[in-house]
Design an enzyme around this catalytic site. Structure first.
Site, PDB file in Angstrom:
ATOM      1  N   TYR A  84       0.873  -1.186   0.000  1.00  0.00           N
ATOM      2  CA  TYR A  84       0.000   0.000   0.000  1.00  0.00           C
ATOM      3  C   TYR A  84       0.903   1.227   0.000  1.00  0.00           C
ATOM      4  N   GLN A  90       1.440   4.781  -0.360  1.00  0.00           N
ATOM      5  CA  GLN A  90       0.827   6.124  -0.265  1.00  0.00           C
ATOM      6  C   GLN A  90       1.809   7.171   0.214  1.00  0.00           C
ATOM      7  N   GLY A 106       5.024  -0.587   3.742  1.00  0.00           N
ATOM      8  CA  GLY A 106       5.457  -1.914   4.197  1.00  0.00           C
ATOM      9  C   GLY A 106       5.545  -2.877   3.035  1.00  0.00           C
ATOM     10  N   ARG A 144       6.865 -11.151  42.377  1.00  0.00           N
ATOM     11  CA  ARG A 144       7.937 -10.322  42.957  1.00  0.00           C
ATOM     12  C   ARG A 144       7.602  -9.944  44.391  1.00  0.00           C
ATOM     13  N   GLN A 175       1.606   0.324  43.289  1.00  0.00           N
ATOM     14  CA  GLN A 175       1.637  -0.635  42.174  1.00  0.00           C
ATOM     15  C   GLN A 175       0.231  -0.849  41.633  1.00  0.00           C
ATOM     16  N   ARG A 203      -1.090   1.988  39.504  1.00  0.00           N
ATOM     17  CA  ARG A 203      -0.489   2.078  38.159  1.00  0.00           C
ATOM     18  C   ARG A 203      -0.944   0.915  37.280  1.00  0.00           C
ATOM     19  N   GLY A 224      13.820  -3.648  37.280  1.00  0.00           N
ATOM     20  CA  GLY A 224      14.964  -3.888  36.399  1.00  0.00           C
ATOM     21  C   GLY A 224      14.712  -4.995  35.410  1.00  0.00           C
ATOM     22  N   THR A 226       1.610   6.461  15.194  1.00  0.00           N
ATOM     23  CA  THR A 226       1.947   7.283  14.022  1.00  0.00           C
ATOM     24  C   THR A 226       1.339   6.742  12.749  1.00  0.00           C
ATOM     25  N   GLU A 273      -0.983   4.843  10.029  1.00  0.00           N
ATOM     26  CA  GLU A 273      -2.435   4.881   9.811  1.00  0.00           C
ATOM     27  C   GLU A 273      -3.036   6.169  10.357  1.00  0.00           C
TER      28      GLU A 273
HETATM   29  C1  LIG Z   1       7.097  -9.945  17.116  1.00  0.00           C
HETATM   30  C2  LIG Z   1       5.900  -9.069  17.209  1.00  0.00           C
HETATM   31  C3  LIG Z   1       5.626  -8.944  18.636  1.00  0.00           C
HETATM   32  C4  LIG Z   1       4.645  -8.326  19.142  1.00  0.00           C
HETATM   33  C5  LIG Z   1       3.568  -7.636  18.441  1.00  0.00           C
HETATM   34  C6  LIG Z   1       2.653  -7.275  19.543  1.00  0.00           C
HETATM   35  C7  LIG Z   1       1.904  -6.254  19.543  1.00  0.00           C
HETATM   36  C8  LIG Z   1       1.765  -5.358  18.366  1.00  0.00           C
HETATM   37  C9  LIG Z   1       0.327  -4.969  18.299  1.00  0.00           C
HETATM   38  C10 LIG Z   1      -0.225  -4.617  17.203  1.00  0.00           C
HETATM   39  C11 LIG Z   1       0.572  -4.680  15.976  1.00  0.00           C
HETATM   40  C12 LIG Z   1      -0.076  -5.723  15.122  1.00  0.00           C
HETATM   41  C13 LIG Z   1      -0.405  -5.457  13.985  1.00  0.00           C
HETATM   42  C14 LIG Z   1      -0.106  -4.075  13.488  1.00  0.00           C
HETATM   43  C15 LIG Z   1       0.697  -4.177  12.259  1.00  0.00           C
HETATM   44  C16 LIG Z   1       0.414  -3.426  11.354  1.00  0.00           C
HETATM   45  C17 LIG Z   1      -0.744  -2.471  11.465  1.00  0.00           C
HETATM   46  C18 LIG Z   1      -1.361  -2.332  10.158  1.00  0.00           C
HETATM   47  C19 LIG Z   1      -0.806  -1.545   9.310  1.00  0.00           C
HETATM   48  C20 LIG Z   1       0.331  -0.674   9.673  1.00  0.00           C
HETATM   49  C21 LIG Z   1       0.880  -0.050   8.432  1.00  0.00           C
HETATM   50  C22 LIG Z   1       0.477   1.394   8.383  1.00  0.00           C
HETATM   51  C23 LIG Z   1       0.036   1.750   7.002  1.00  0.00           C
HETATM   52  C24 LIG Z   1      -0.030   3.229   6.807  1.00  0.00           C
HETATM   53  O1  LIG Z   1       0.393   4.014   7.613  1.00  0.00           O
HETATM   54  S1  LIG Z   1      -0.821   3.632   5.327  1.00  0.00           S
HETATM   55  C25 LIG Z   1      -0.766   5.385   5.292  1.00  0.00           C
HETATM   56  C26 LIG Z   1      -1.660   5.956   6.358  1.00  0.00           C
HETATM   57  N1  LIG Z   1      -1.771   7.364   6.151  1.00  0.00           N
HETATM   58  C27 LIG Z   1      -2.686   8.090   6.775  1.00  0.00           C
HETATM   59  O2  LIG Z   1      -3.414   7.632   7.639  1.00  0.00           O
HETATM   60  C28 LIG Z   1      -2.765   9.516   6.331  1.00  0.00           C
HETATM   61  C29 LIG Z   1      -3.570  10.353   7.292  1.00  0.00           C
HETATM   62  N2  LIG Z   1      -4.192  11.450   6.580  1.00  0.00           N
HETATM   63  C30 LIG Z   1      -5.512  11.382   6.187  1.00  0.00           C
HETATM   64  O3  LIG Z   1      -6.236  10.444   6.419  1.00  0.00           O
HETATM   65  C31 LIG Z   1      -6.041  12.604   5.460  1.00  0.00           C
HETATM   66  O4  LIG Z   1      -4.967  13.278   4.853  1.00  0.00           O
HETATM   67  C32 LIG Z   1      -6.773  13.568   6.426  1.00  0.00           C
HETATM   68  C33 LIG Z   1      -8.037  12.899   6.884  1.00  0.00           C
HETATM   69  C34 LIG Z   1      -5.914  13.926   7.611  1.00  0.00           C
HETATM   70  C35 LIG Z   1      -7.094  14.854   5.672  1.00  0.00           C
HETATM   71  O5  LIG Z   1      -7.687  14.478   4.467  1.00  0.00           O
HETATM   72  P1  LIG Z   1      -8.230  15.616   3.488  1.00  0.00           P
HETATM   73  O6  LIG Z   1      -7.271  16.755   3.473  1.00  0.00           O
HETATM   74  O7  LIG Z   1      -8.614  14.992   2.220  1.00  0.00           O
HETATM   75  O8  LIG Z   1      -9.571  15.999   4.203  1.00  0.00           O
HETATM   76  P2  LIG Z   1      -9.947  17.247   5.092  1.00  0.00           P
HETATM   77  O9  LIG Z   1      -9.851  18.461   4.256  1.00  0.00           O
HETATM   78  O10 LIG Z   1      -9.255  17.190   6.406  1.00  0.00           O
HETATM   79  O11 LIG Z   1     -11.503  16.880   5.354  1.00  0.00           O
HETATM   80  C36 LIG Z   1     -12.411  16.999   4.263  1.00  0.00           C
HETATM   81  C37 LIG Z   1     -13.642  16.221   4.645  1.00  0.00           C
HETATM   82  O12 LIG Z   1     -13.365  14.835   4.474  1.00  0.00           O
HETATM   83  C38 LIG Z   1     -13.686  14.129   5.651  1.00  0.00           C
HETATM   84  N3  LIG Z   1     -12.822  12.965   5.724  1.00  0.00           N
HETATM   85  C39 LIG Z   1     -11.477  12.955   5.808  1.00  0.00           C
HETATM   86  N4  LIG Z   1     -11.021  11.698   5.831  1.00  0.00           N
HETATM   87  C40 LIG Z   1     -12.107  10.894   5.759  1.00  0.00           C
HETATM   88  C41 LIG Z   1     -12.280   9.494   5.742  1.00  0.00           C
HETATM   89  N5  LIG Z   1     -11.245   8.635   5.834  1.00  0.00           N
HETATM   90  N6  LIG Z   1     -13.544   8.995   5.652  1.00  0.00           N
HETATM   91  C42 LIG Z   1     -14.589   9.857   5.578  1.00  0.00           C
HETATM   92  N7  LIG Z   1     -14.504  11.207   5.601  1.00  0.00           N
HETATM   93  C43 LIG Z   1     -13.256  11.705   5.679  1.00  0.00           C
HETATM   94  C44 LIG Z   1     -13.464  15.126   6.747  1.00  0.00           C
HETATM   95  O13 LIG Z   1     -14.118  14.742   7.930  1.00  0.00           O
HETATM   96  C45 LIG Z   1     -14.020  16.361   6.117  1.00  0.00           C
HETATM   97  O14 LIG Z   1     -15.395  16.285   6.184  1.00  0.00           O
HETATM   98  P3  LIG Z   1     -16.245  17.646   6.305  1.00  0.00           P
HETATM   99  O15 LIG Z   1     -17.661  17.179   6.393  1.00  0.00           O
HETATM  100  O16 LIG Z   1     -15.930  18.424   5.046  1.00  0.00           O
HETATM  101  O17 LIG Z   1     -15.765  18.338   7.533  1.00  0.00           O
HETATM  102  C1  LIG Z   2       6.063   1.595  11.169  1.00  0.00           C
HETATM  103  C2  LIG Z   2       5.417   2.403  10.081  1.00  0.00           C
HETATM  104  C3  LIG Z   2       4.784   1.750   9.035  1.00  0.00           C
HETATM  105  C4  LIG Z   2       4.210   2.486   7.990  1.00  0.00           C
HETATM  106  N1  LIG Z   2       3.634   1.824   6.926  1.00  0.00           N
HETATM  107  C5  LIG Z   2       3.151   2.535   5.898  1.00  0.00           C
HETATM  108  C6  LIG Z   2       2.598   1.866   4.752  1.00  0.00           C
HETATM  109  O1  LIG Z   2       2.555   0.635   4.682  1.00  0.00           O
HETATM  110  N2  LIG Z   2       2.132   2.618   3.725  1.00  0.00           N
HETATM  111  C7  LIG Z   2       2.155   3.998   3.766  1.00  0.00           C
HETATM  112  O2  LIG Z   2       1.723   4.631   2.797  1.00  0.00           O
HETATM  113  N3  LIG Z   2       2.656   4.670   4.855  1.00  0.00           N
HETATM  114  C8  LIG Z   2       3.157   3.961   5.905  1.00  0.00           C
HETATM  115  N4  LIG Z   2       3.667   4.623   6.998  1.00  0.00           N
HETATM  116  C9  LIG Z   2       3.709   6.094   7.010  1.00  0.00           C
HETATM  117  C10 LIG Z   2       2.678   6.644   7.994  1.00  0.00           C
HETATM  118  O3  LIG Z   2       1.391   6.437   7.524  1.00  0.00           O
HETATM  119  C11 LIG Z   2       2.948   8.130   8.210  1.00  0.00           C
HETATM  120  O4  LIG Z   2       4.215   8.262   8.798  1.00  0.00           O
HETATM  121  C12 LIG Z   2       1.868   8.700   9.126  1.00  0.00           C
HETATM  122  O5  LIG Z   2       0.661   8.833   8.406  1.00  0.00           O
HETATM  123  C13 LIG Z   2       2.275  10.052   9.716  1.00  0.00           C
HETATM  124  O6  LIG Z   2       2.497  10.980   8.684  1.00  0.00           O
HETATM  125  P1  LIG Z   2       3.871  11.827   8.640  1.00  0.00           P
HETATM  126  O7  LIG Z   2       4.979  10.887   8.748  1.00  0.00           O
HETATM  127  O8  LIG Z   2       3.761  12.733   7.469  1.00  0.00           O
HETATM  128  O9  LIG Z   2       3.807  12.684   9.970  1.00  0.00           O
HETATM  129  P2  LIG Z   2       3.669  14.282  10.071  1.00  0.00           P
HETATM  130  O10 LIG Z   2       2.284  14.673   9.723  1.00  0.00           O
HETATM  131  O11 LIG Z   2       4.799  14.917   9.344  1.00  0.00           O
HETATM  132  O12 LIG Z   2       3.853  14.444  11.657  1.00  0.00           O
HETATM  133  C14 LIG Z   2       4.903  15.210  12.221  1.00  0.00           C
HETATM  134  C15 LIG Z   2       4.299  16.080  13.316  1.00  0.00           C
HETATM  135  O13 LIG Z   2       3.485  17.069  12.691  1.00  0.00           O
HETATM  136  C16 LIG Z   2       2.221  17.137  13.352  1.00  0.00           C
HETATM  137  N5  LIG Z   2       1.198  17.594  12.406  1.00  0.00           N
HETATM  138  C17 LIG Z   2       1.070  17.256  11.111  1.00  0.00           C
HETATM  139  N6  LIG Z   2       0.018  17.873  10.552  1.00  0.00           N
HETATM  140  C18 LIG Z   2      -0.552  18.626  11.528  1.00  0.00           C
HETATM  141  C19 LIG Z   2      -1.675  19.508  11.587  1.00  0.00           C
HETATM  142  N7  LIG Z   2      -2.450  19.756  10.523  1.00  0.00           N
HETATM  143  N8  LIG Z   2      -1.957  20.102  12.767  1.00  0.00           N
HETATM  144  C20 LIG Z   2      -1.193  19.860  13.853  1.00  0.00           C
HETATM  145  N9  LIG Z   2      -0.105  19.048  13.863  1.00  0.00           N
HETATM  146  C21 LIG Z   2       0.204  18.447  12.713  1.00  0.00           C
HETATM  147  C22 LIG Z   2       1.977  15.714  13.802  1.00  0.00           C
HETATM  148  O14 LIG Z   2       1.035  15.684  14.883  1.00  0.00           O
HETATM  149  C23 LIG Z   2       3.380  15.285  14.251  1.00  0.00           C
HETATM  150  O15 LIG Z   2       3.566  15.711  15.589  1.00  0.00           O
HETATM  151  C24 LIG Z   2       4.243   3.907   8.044  1.00  0.00           C
HETATM  152  C25 LIG Z   2       4.864   4.574   9.111  1.00  0.00           C
HETATM  153  C26 LIG Z   2       5.445   3.815  10.133  1.00  0.00           C
HETATM  154  C27 LIG Z   2       6.109   4.533  11.279  1.00  0.00           C
END
Ligand SMILES: CC/C=C\C/C=C\C/C=C\C/C=C\C/C=C\C/C=C\CCCCC(=O)SCCNC(=O)CCNC(=O)[C@H](O)C(C)(C)COP(=O)(O)OP(=O)(O)OC[C@H]1O[C@@H](n2cnc3c(N)ncnc32)[C@H](O)[C@@H]1OP(=O)(O)O
Ligand SMILES: Cc1cc2nc3c(=O)[nH]c(=O)nc-3n(C[C@H](O)[C@H](O)[C@H](O)COP(=O)(O)OP(=O)(O)OC[C@H]3O[C@@H](n4cnc5c(N)ncnc54)[C@H](O)[C@@H]3O)c2cc1C
Length: 607
Positions: free
Chosen positions: A78, A80, A120, A253, A273, A276, A344, A365, A367
């Site tokens: 994925y 992005q 990833g 402990r 303890q 917390r 420790g 951070t 998602e």
């Molecule tokens: C050995 C191992 C041992 C132990 C493990 C044990 C424990 C671990 C436990 C857990 C781990 C296990 C599994 C986890 C592993 C993996 C987890 C899974 C995946 C991880 C990989 C991560 C993948 C990624 O990070 S992918 C990239 C993700 N990126 C983001 O999330 C980007 C964030 N930004 C955004 O979403 C958008 O930019 C924004 C929402 C912030 C802004 O969007 P935009 O600018 O377009 O919109 P706005 O102008 O703000 O809003 C306009 C209107 O749109 C509405 N809106 C926005 N978003 C949405 C939406 N998604 N759906 C619906 N509507 C939306 C918004 O509300 C506004 O509406 P309005 O009515 O106009 O106000």
């Molecule tokens: C372990 C890991 C796995 C990942 N896997 C994937 C993947 O599979 N695919 C993928 O596409 N991405 C992946 N990512 C990327 C991840 O989705 C982004 O790092 C995440 O969405 C945060 O965006 P950024 O790094 O731009 O943070 P930034 O937005 O640059 O954050 C930096 C600081 O700026 C602040 N900030 C940013 N915007 C604002 C605002 N408007 N107002 C106030 N404060 C703000 C934040 O709060 C933060 O404190 C992964 C990241 C990690 C760490």
């Protein structure tokens, strides 16, 4: 000693049916899914590539690509986030320019900051990317869309022309996330057929005409919503793992308190303890139950979307974004607190806690950065409040805002500590706090000529109001869970104790909100804390049984401190001896570097 249950005396104290509690905890998910959700960490994560195809591809495209992805004939990433943009999806720079002459898109990384960075699986293993790029037709920018791009040959796995791929390097500590090949990707004018733009929501015709989506454009963000609700479930699992380890160890402990040869005190009996540890135990259950609710809410959303009913989409976004933020912060901070609760030995790798922390903390951070997500919730709350005047009656998780006027007059009528055990008393206090914080923000926002300037200026307050709103949701869903029919001796009673601990701990932690919004008096705050202390005494005899109910194997916990049998010390010692450093008595380098210093003659009495 092997085979002896050193925690038997604790298990015998349980006042509820553990088998039933195990079923309540497991809910609709089975143990396999719990394990599977972590195993994917060390494999490529199909968690997003496949759902994204389902969400954004046409039926025809799904028929072509899903069988390949499901059978791992292709491995997808994925893709992005870029070097320069992650949170701001609309700021992504990669371009996909339509070439009508060849009926293709040309993908390009126009700047260094356009380099795809973090996805990833991208670094070494993925053969295909679901790349998010700006759609350009005749020099017009139509914004970010999804494109399927092959990255590597399916014959020799070498990267294809125009594709530069690498791994982004080691990440935080030696954590297991280093088994994930988060990668970087640069496109140099890579051509793909037009039919590899995901066209379920919007299309580009053969003539190069853009057909905009006839559904909310935010549906293109659907995969993130899907994963965020899953991450709430992950938070309950990660936190419960840490709590299981630190609770069992706290019962094993002993430190201080010996009188006339009596055993020293179990550290789980120290009130500090308990103060917390037990809120984290309660939080694990609270997050588990809200994740159950969120999953059902999400499934309802999917059904509605099928019927082109978008009415709950804004609330679904706010709930998934807000609960992802709150629960991952609680879990990440909670895992670190559990490490400290183990003293420790909690810092040893063999405790399982450093690894758990290193792997888990990026959840705050990925998602969606947790603050950015809470700002989305705040935006939703302000919009909801702005619509009150037009008679729009909020429903669902913002229904309480429809009673904002009444809640502005609310004052808690708690007289005795035990009044805080009544669910309605707690909910009213949390609703009043959340309503007043949001209304105060809305009031302040109205003073700004430019709402966006106001939103920026007030963003810290808005994040706090969004936090209060999300905590109200979690408290409410815990209460609703206990209104269900739950069998088993003492099970509901114990969950009731945890529900009250969770709520009163939050009230105590955020007492400033409750006092500054005049929802409760200092005396009522004091009574809440009184009640909290009493609740800790009630949960104490059940603590081990409550973590046993998570039903984690020693293998899954991978912790010498969290062993089911509590046989910690021999295993700690045994584990240490497995370290290669103990293969020899004299360490490498001693003779070359240390011994010469030791042999150096004294000069004038000085070394
Ligand atoms: C050995 C191992 C041992 C132990 C493990 C044990 C424990 C671990 C436990 C857990 C781990 C296990 C599994 C986890 C592993 C993996 C987890 C899974 C995946 C991880 C990989 C991560 C993948 C990624 O990070 S992918 C990239 C993700 N990126 C983001 O999330 C980007 C964030 N930004 C955004 O979403 C958008 O930019 C924004 C929402 C912030 C802004 O969007 P935009 O600018 O377009 O919109 P706005 O102008 O703000 O809003 C306009 C209107 O749109 C509405 N809106 C926005 N978003 C949405 C939406 N998604 N759906 C619906 N509507 C939306 C918004 O509300 C506004 O509406 P309005 O009515 O106009 O106000
Ligand atoms: C372990 C890991 C796995 C990942 N896997 C994937 C993947 O599979 N695919 C993928 O596409 N991405 C992946 N990512 C990327 C991840 O989705 C982004 O790092 C995440 O969405 C945060 O965006 P950024 O790094 O731009 O943070 P930034 O937005 O640059 O954050 C930096 C600081 O700026 C602040 N900030 C940013 N915007 C604002 C605002 N408007 N107002 C106030 N404060 C703000 C934040 O709060 C933060 O404190 C992964 C990241 C990690 C760490």
């Amino acid at each position: 000693m092997e085979g002896v249950d050193h925690l038997a005396h604790e298990r015998n104290k349980a006042q509820f049916d553990v088998a039933v509690m195990k079923a309540v905890w497991a809910g609709s998910r089975d143990a396999y899914e719990l394990f599977h959700r972590f195993s994917r960490l060390v494999a490529n994560d199909p968690e997003m590539f496949i759902p994204a195809i389902k969400a954004q591809a046409t039926e025809e495209q799904q028929k072509q690509w899903l069988p390949l992805a499901n059978k791992m004939k292709i491995i997808g990433s994925y893709t992005q986030t870029e070097l320069g943009h992650g949170s701001n999806v609309r700021g992504l720079e990669t371009t996909a320019t339509f070439d009508p002459k060849t009926d293709e898109f040309v993908l390009n990384s126009p700047t260094l900051t356009a380099t795809k960075w973090w996805p990833g699986g991208l670094g070494k293993i993925a053969t295909h990317a679901l790349a998010h790029a700006r759609l350009i037709i005749d020099d017009k920018d139509y914004g970010v869309h999804g494109f399927l791009v092959q990255l590597r040959s399916l014959d020799d796995h070498l990267t294809l022309p125009g594709i530069t791929i690498g791994d982004i390097g080691m990440k935080y500590g030696s954590g297991a996330y280093n088994t994930m090949d988060n990668g970087s990707l640069i496109f140099d004018h890579v051509r793909i057929p037009r039919n590899q733009m995901l066209m379920r929501l919007s299309q580009v015709t053969r003539e190069g005409k853009y057909v905009p989506s006839n559904v909310p454009r935010q549906l293109s963000y659907g995969t993130m919503v899907y994963v965020r609700q899953k991450i709430v479930f992950d938070a309950s699992i990660a936190l419960s793992r840490a709590v299981c380890i630190s609770t069992r160890y706290s019962a094993v402990r002993r430190q201080f308190g010996s009188h006339n040869g009596s055993p020293e005190t179990q550290v789980i009996d120290y009130k500090t303890q308990q103060a917390r540890l037990f809120p984290l135990l309660a939080s694990a259950y609270a997050i588990r139950f809200v994740s159950e609710w969120l999953n059902s809410f999400y499934k309802d959303l999917l059904q509605r979307l099928e019927a082109k009913d978008f009415s709950t989409l804004p609330e679904a976004h706010a709930c998934t974004a807000g609960l992802k933020s709150i629960t991952t912060s609680v879990a990440a901070d909670g895992i670190e607190e559990c490490r400290k609760l183990c003293g420790g030995h909690g810092y040893l790798t063999s405790s399982g806690l450093p690894e758990l922390s290193a792997v888990y903390i990026p959840a705050c951070t990925y998602e969606g950065d947790n603050v950015v997500m809470l700002l989305q919730v705040a935006r939703y709350l302000m919009k909801t409040i702005s619509q009150l005047k037009s008679g729009n009656k909020p429903v669902g998780t913002t229904a309480y805002l429809g009673r904002a006027e009444q809640l502005m007059q609310y004052h808690s009528d708690v007289l005795r500590a035990e009044d805080w055990l009544k669910p309605n008393v707690v909910v009213e206090a949390f609703e009043a706090r959340a309503a007043r914080m949001s209304m105060a923000c809305a009031q302040n926002l109205s003073k700004f000529n430019n709402p966006e300037d106001g939103f920026q200026e007030l963003s810290a307050d808005l994040v706090e109001a969004a936090t209060a709103h999300c905590q109200l949701i979690i408290v409410s869903k815990f209460i609703e869970k206990l209104q269900q029919d739950i069998p088993g001796k003492g099970v509901k009673e114990q969950l009731g104790v945890l529900r009250s601990i969770y709520a009163l701990f939050l009230l105590h932690k955020h007492i400033g909100d409750f006092l500054s919004t005049d929802c409760i008096t200092p005396k009522q705050g004091y009574l809440a804390n009184e009640q909290l202390r009493s609740l800790y005494s009630q949960v104490r005899p059940n603590a081990i049984a409550l973590v046993d109910a998570f039903n984690y194997t020693d293998h899954f916990l991978s912790s010498v401190l969290g062993r089911y049998d509590g046989n910690v010390y021999p295993k700690l010692y045994e584990e240490a001896w497995k370290d290669p450093l103990n293969d020899t008595s004299i360490p490498d380098g001693f003779h070359e570097y240390v011994q010469p210093m030791l042999k150096q003659p004294l000069h004038h009495g000085r070394l």
